[in-house]
Design a protein around this motif. Structure first.
Motif, short mmCIF file in Angstrom:
data_model
loop_
_atom_site.label_atom_id
_atom_site.label_comp_id
_atom_site.label_asym_id
_atom_site.label_seq_id
_atom_site.Cartn_x
_atom_site.Cartn_y
_atom_site.Cartn_z
N VAL A 55 14.05 -0.05 16.91
CA VAL A 55 13.60 -0.59 15.63
C VAL A 55 12.11 -0.34 15.44
N GLU A 56 11.34 -0.57 16.49
CA GLU A 56 9.89 -0.38 16.40
C GLU A 56 9.54 1.08 16.13
N ALA A 57 10.22 1.99 16.83
CA ALA A 57 9.95 3.42 16.63
C ALA A 57 10.33 3.84 15.21
N TRP A 58 11.42 3.30 14.69
CA TRP A 58 11.85 3.60 13.32
C TRP A 58 10.81 3.11 12.32
N THR A 59 10.32 1.90 12.53
CA THR A 59 9.30 1.33 11.65
C THR A 59 8.03 2.19 11.65
N LEU A 60 7.60 2.60 12.83
CA LEU A 60 6.39 3.42 12.93
C LEU A 60 6.58 4.77 12.25
N GLN A 61 7.77 5.35 12.38
CA GLN A 61 8.03 6.63 11.73
C GLN A 61 8.05 6.48 10.22
N SER A 62 8.65 5.42 9.72
CA SER A 62 8.68 5.17 8.28
C SER A 62 7.27 4.98 7.73
N ARG A 63 6.46 4.23 8.46
CA ARG A 63 5.08 4.00 8.03
C ARG A 63 4.27 5.30 8.06
N ALA A 64 4.54 6.14 9.04
CA ALA A 64 3.83 7.42 9.12
C ALA A 64 4.16 8.29 7.91
N THR A 65 5.43 8.25 7.47
CA THR A 65 5.83 9.01 6.28
C THR A 65 5.10 8.48 5.05
N LEU A 66 5.03 7.17 4.92
CA LEU A 66 4.32 6.57 3.79
C LEU A 66 2.82 6.84 3.88
N ALA A 67 2.29 6.78 5.09
CA ALA A 67 0.84 6.94 5.28
C ALA A 67 0.35 8.32 4.84
N ALA A 68 1.22 9.29 4.88
CA ALA A 68 0.83 10.63 4.44
C ALA A 68 0.45 10.63 2.96
N HIS A 69 0.90 9.61 2.23
CA HIS A 69 0.63 9.53 0.79
C HIS A 69 -0.33 8.41 0.41
N VAL A 70 -0.35 7.32 1.20
CA VAL A 70 -1.16 6.17 0.78
C VAL A 70 -2.13 5.68 1.84
N GLY A 71 -2.12 6.27 3.03
CA GLY A 71 -2.98 5.78 4.10
C GLY A 71 -2.25 4.75 4.96
N SER A 72 -2.72 4.53 6.17
CA SER A 72 -2.00 3.71 7.14
C SER A 72 -1.94 2.23 6.77
N LEU A 73 -3.04 1.67 6.25
CA LEU A 73 -3.05 0.25 5.92
C LEU A 73 -2.11 -0.05 4.76
N ASP A 74 -2.21 0.73 3.69
CA ASP A 74 -1.32 0.52 2.54
C ASP A 74 0.13 0.85 2.91
N ALA A 75 0.32 1.77 3.84
CA ALA A 75 1.68 2.09 4.29
C ALA A 75 2.32 0.89 4.96
N ALA A 76 1.55 0.16 5.77
CA ALA A 76 2.08 -1.03 6.43
C ALA A 76 2.45 -2.10 5.40
N ARG A 77 1.60 -2.27 4.40
CA ARG A 77 1.90 -3.24 3.33
C ARG A 77 3.16 -2.84 2.57
N LEU A 78 3.22 -1.57 2.20
CA LEU A 78 4.37 -1.08 1.44
C LEU A 78 5.66 -1.18 2.22
N ASP A 79 5.61 -0.85 3.49
CA ASP A 79 6.80 -0.88 4.33
C ASP A 79 7.38 -2.29 4.39
N ALA A 80 6.52 -3.28 4.60
CA ALA A 80 6.98 -4.66 4.66
C ALA A 80 7.54 -5.11 3.31
N LEU A 81 6.85 -4.75 2.23
CA LEU A 81 7.30 -5.12 0.89
C LEU A 81 8.65 -4.48 0.57
N LEU A 82 8.79 -3.21 0.89
CA LEU A 82 10.03 -2.49 0.60
C LEU A 82 11.22 -3.10 1.34
N GLU A 83 11.01 -3.49 2.59
CA GLU A 83 12.12 -4.08 3.35
C GLU A 83 12.63 -5.34 2.67
N GLY A 84 11.70 -6.20 2.24
CA GLY A 84 12.11 -7.42 1.56
C GLY A 84 12.79 -7.15 0.23
#
Length: 200
Positions: A139-168
């Motif tokens: 699960v952790e590796a999947w989360t990190l990979q998803s955030r890395a994909t998002l980070a390519a477009h929005v940066g790492s900090l915003d990727a973490a925010r987006l990832d959590a928001l999207l899950e909910g």
């Protein structure tokens, strides 16, 4: 003992061994069937028998290839996560503007039959990991990979925010008894998605 020096038990095992050798993809088919089984009935309903029926293999094949039902489930989730990492990355291929990025994010939440299936499997994995610590690294590796994909477009900090928001939001969409309003989804995502920086 037979005239050729083999016992009856040895001879009865030979056809099964030949069958296994002639079906090298059987273990993979079992894992694919396990993923589909979990998608339909959840981890609790993914029994040896249910998986064997869906894979169209003898029940003994499941126990032959895998040490336990827990082994089947954990390895099936590994197959699912590997596939989803590729699917997720493909969704963002070619995104070249904030507008295009927003469209992809909205589709992730609203989705369709395929997205509902993958979301259900994802939440089954998260729930299973609560009770099976061995699944947590996956699960952790999947989360990190998803955030890395998002980070390519929005940066790492915003990727973490987006990832959590999207899950909910995906969970709420999955459980909603009424159609999801895309305009509401956009209004929630808009403050979190930064202005386009052209990172890709």
């Amino acid at each position: 003992m037979a005239h050729d020096g083999t016992s009856r038990s040895q001879r009865s095992e030979q056809p099964e061994r030949r069958q296994r050798r002639s079906d090298p993809d059987r273990a993979r088919r079992i894992l694919t069937a396990a993923v589909e089984c979990i998608a339909v009935v959840g981890v609790a309903g993914a029994t040896h028998r249910a998986i064997a029926q869906r894979a169209d293999v003898p029940l003994g094949s499941v126990t032959y290839h895998f040490a336990s039902i827990e082994d089947v489930v954990e390895r099936a989730f590994g197959v699912f996560v590997d596939e989803q990492n590729h699917v997720y990355a493909d969704l963002f291929m070619g995104v070249g503007s904030r507008h295009e990025l927003m469209n992809v994010l909205v589709r992730l939440v609203v989705g369709g039959a395929a997205r509902s299936r993958s979301a259900a499997l994802g939440f089954e994995l998260h729930l299973a990991a609560l009770h099976r610590p061995g699944l947590r690294p996956l699960v952790e590796a999947w989360t990190l990979q998803s955030r890395a994909t998002l980070a390519a477009h929005v940066g790492s900090l915003d990727a973490a925010r987006l990832d959590a928001l999207l899950e909910g939001m995906i969970l709420q969409s999955l459980l909603s008894t009424t159609p999801v309003d895309e305009s509401v989804i956009r209004s929630v995502l808009d403050p979190v998605v930064p202005q386009w920086s052209g990172r890709t």
